[in-house]
Write a protein that holds these residues in place. Sequence first.
Motif, short mmCIF file in Angstrom:
data_model
loop_
_atom_site.label_atom_id
_atom_site.label_comp_id
_atom_site.label_asym_id
_atom_site.label_seq_id
_atom_site.Cartn_x
_atom_site.Cartn_y
_atom_site.Cartn_z
N HIS A 172 -47.80 62.83 57.44
CA HIS A 172 -48.08 62.58 58.89
C HIS A 172 -47.29 63.62 60.11
CE1 HIS A 172 -50.87 59.27 60.07
NE2 HIS A 172 -50.68 58.85 59.20
N LYS B 276 -45.68 63.72 63.85
CA LYS B 276 -45.49 63.17 65.05
C LYS B 276 -44.11 62.85 64.04
CE LYS B 276 -49.27 59.53 64.74
NZ LYS B 276 -50.06 58.81 64.09
N PHE C 195 -46.36 47.67 65.36
CA PHE C 195 -48.17 48.81 65.72
C PHE C 195 -48.12 49.07 66.97
CE2 PHE C 195 -52.26 50.26 64.65
CZ PHE C 195 -51.96 50.96 63.91
N LEU D 222 -56.84 63.06 62.76
CA LEU D 222 -56.43 61.69 63.16
C LEU D 222 -57.67 61.49 65.16
CD1 LEU D 222 -56.04 59.28 62.34
CD2 LEU D 222 -53.38 59.56 62.51
N HIS E 144 -58.06 56.41 57.44
CA HIS E 144 -56.97 54.95 58.27
C HIS E 144 -58.06 53.96 57.29
CE1 HIS E 144 -54.60 57.99 59.11
NE2 HIS E 144 -52.93 56.83 58.82
N GLU F 66 -55.44 49.03 58.28
CA GLU F 66 -53.63 49.04 58.63
C GLU F 66 -53.62 47.77 59.38
OE1 GLU F 66 -52.15 52.05 59.98
OE2 GLU F 66 -50.65 51.74 59.49
N HIS G 293 -53.62 52.94 53.61
CA HIS G 293 -52.96 51.71 54.25
C HIS G 293 -54.15 50.76 53.20
CE1 HIS G 293 -50.75 53.09 56.92
NE2 HIS G 293 -51.55 54.09 57.37
N CYS H 260 -43.76 52.53 55.06
CA CYS H 260 -44.11 52.15 56.91
C CYS H 260 -45.13 50.62 56.98
CB CYS H 260 -45.50 52.99 56.80
SG CYS H 260 -45.73 53.24 58.66
N ASP I 22 -46.52 58.47 54.50
CA ASP I 22 -46.57 58.38 55.31
C ASP I 22 -45.49 59.02 57.00
OD1 ASP I 22 -48.58 57.44 57.51
OD2 ASP I 22 -48.12 54.81 56.98
N ASN I 23 -45.64 58.44 57.72
CA ASN I 23 -44.51 58.29 58.60
C ASN I 23 -43.31 58.68 58.37
OD1 ASN I 23 -46.83 56.52 60.28
ND2 ASN I 23 -46.54 58.17 61.33
N PHE J 273 -44.02 55.17 64.45
CA PHE J 273 -44.35 54.22 62.83
C PHE J 273 -43.86 53.71 62.36
CE2 PHE J 273 -48.18 55.97 64.76
CZ PHE J 273 -49.27 54.74 65.09
#
Length: 446
Positions: free
Chosen positions: A93, A96, A110, A187, A243, A246, A275, A307, A343-344, A349
């Motif tokens: 991501h 972000k 979350f 997304l 996604h 999750e 996920h 994550c 991931d992030n 996140f």
Amino acid sequence: MTANSLPAHYWIVNARIPNCFIDRSIREQNLDLPLTPTLERDQLFPCHLEIQHGKITGILPSVRISEIPTESLPIIDGKQGMITPCFADLHTHLDKGHTWERNPNLDGTFQGALKGIYRDCTEQGNWSYDDLYRRMEFGLKCSYAHGTKAIRTHLDCPPHQFQTTFQVFRELREKWKEKITLQAVSLVQLSYFDTKEGEQFADAIADLGGIMGGIAHMIPELDHYLDRILTLATERHLNLDFHADENNDPSSRTLHRIAEASLRHNFAAQIVCGHCCSLAVQDQETALETIALVKDARVGIVSLPMCNLYLQDRVAERTPRWRGVTLVRELDAAGVSVALSSDNCRDPFYGFGDHDLLQVFSMGTKISHLDTPYDNWIESVTSRPAALMGLDEVGLGIGQPADLVLFKARCYSELLSRPQNDRLVLRNGIAIDTTLPDYAELDDLL
Ligand SMILES: O=c1cc[nH]c(=O)[nH]1
């Protein structure tokens, strides 16, 4: 010879390459070599690598070292260090990334992550062209320095934001194209694709050369929304990336429904699901039923170990009881293609991370017990995600670009015990500068 002065034609001698990257016909030439327990256990192939004009042109089993004209050709001594292909990061991501300092997720949940990003992007309107460009490029610089050559990023696409984000993505994809192959996935909520604007948005994704994607939830309309998104993707010849699940709710089975939808539509393009955590909290029969369907539908799975470890099972003032990851071993055993990705990075996140797939592999190995035997799990951060991205140039075959990482680690235990900050990254046979960008570069944005 030093790595800083590599000529057009040279050898890397005394290296160890995971067997899974070596053609069987080459491996068989080493049959006479008595293997040490380490080489056998870790399934490593001791060999020498010839590099000419940026490509791998020869792989000689270690026993044939006398055939290398060491007097006339320069050599690098690998000192029994492991070599892997460069990495492919299938699920990130970048948009972000590195927002943690201005919008941390202080309860680590979350919901806290969702709120943090909503605050950063929508309420505070921080995601200007400049802000996004610099943070995303920071992520690319880290990835490249660590040895990554392909990245797929999900991009948050609220209507007020996506045009700016797409513009930044286009420009970075062009600027970095010689170094990193970049792919983008939308997304959004799946319901968006069931609207007039959503259909136009699908056109915008096609125009970007992107991948359609969104977050699947267990809602009554799920099958209807999946039918819609698969139809839009088929019409536009687009791949899909969801996604899925999750969470730790056993009744969350969107992965199952995605696989069913794929089979229902006879969907020809590639679907990836990220996920899939809840699979790990379902009873064995239910989970295996889904895994069989996923295999039939050729859905690729990407696990995000760092994550998931961070966000799943986070309850205030209570120690977590589970690791958050999906059933990677069972999926792999069933023949599903399983990748591990970052991931992030340093956002609500996930408060840590450095876009380093060696770190992901290291954490993933420890979280999911991918060690002893390590089997082919190193493929999960290299050739497998690349294949799921439709790329075939991540590997160590003869004729492939010499895009590889040489570590000062002679076996997996050494590889996964240190951060390997002194790794040598070759791109087209040339050693790159592996200096990481300074965090201070982004200070004025935070
Ligand atoms: O950025 C995101 C969005 C959803 N889930 C994640 O793990 N990260």
